[in-house]
Design a protein around this motif. Structure first.
Motif: not given
Length: 144
Positions: A55-62
């Motif tokens: 999974x890729x994305x911004x920290x703390x925002x699943x």
């Protein structure tokens, strides 16, 4: 023959624990909508599910993490020989790193994508580090 009371209680407690506390290892934290085919997207690797998914994305925002199945590497399943090693290798290579990916087809609830790290394909890097493929059919690569 009367069952051992201690064994019966132990079995009951184990059963309750599995129901009350499901394993986080099998929970899928990636819940963002999947990008359309051909879309280029990027993000930091936040989670590695097995040897060829992450999974890729911004920290703390699943809720904004995109689940990706690598298009250029076909790792053994976790329960197959080499599966846990493949997951550990992928984690070592990409965890916390920024990837650039090009979306291909949807597969189940994830996007099959060709991803690069510093301009190099993830599959190329995994093979360079001794990663071996196995298990399922060969991975389809995403056309540029």
């Amino acid at each position: 023959m009367r069952p051992n009371r201690r064994a019966t209680v132990r079995s009951a407690l184990i059963a309750v624990a599995f129901v009350a506390f499901p394993s986080a290892a099998h929970a899928d934290p990636c819940t963002a909508p999947l990008p359309a085919r051909g879309t280029v997207f990027s993000g930091v690797v936040r989670y590695v599910g097995d040897g060829d998914s992450l999974c890729i994305g911004p920290k703390g925002k699943p809720d904004r993490w995109v689940e990706v199945r690598l298009a250029d590497f076909n790792a053994p399943e976790l329960n197959e020989p080499g599966g846990r090693r493949a997951k550990a290798l992928l984690r070592e290579v990409v965890m916390g790193q920024a990837l650039v990916c090009k979306a291909g087809r949807h597969s189940y609830d994830r996007i099959v994508a060709a991803c690069t790290l510093g301009g190099r394909g993830i599959g190329v890097e995994l093979r360079r580090r001794g990663g071996t493929e196995g298990g399922r059919k060969s991975a389809r690569t995403v056309q540029s």
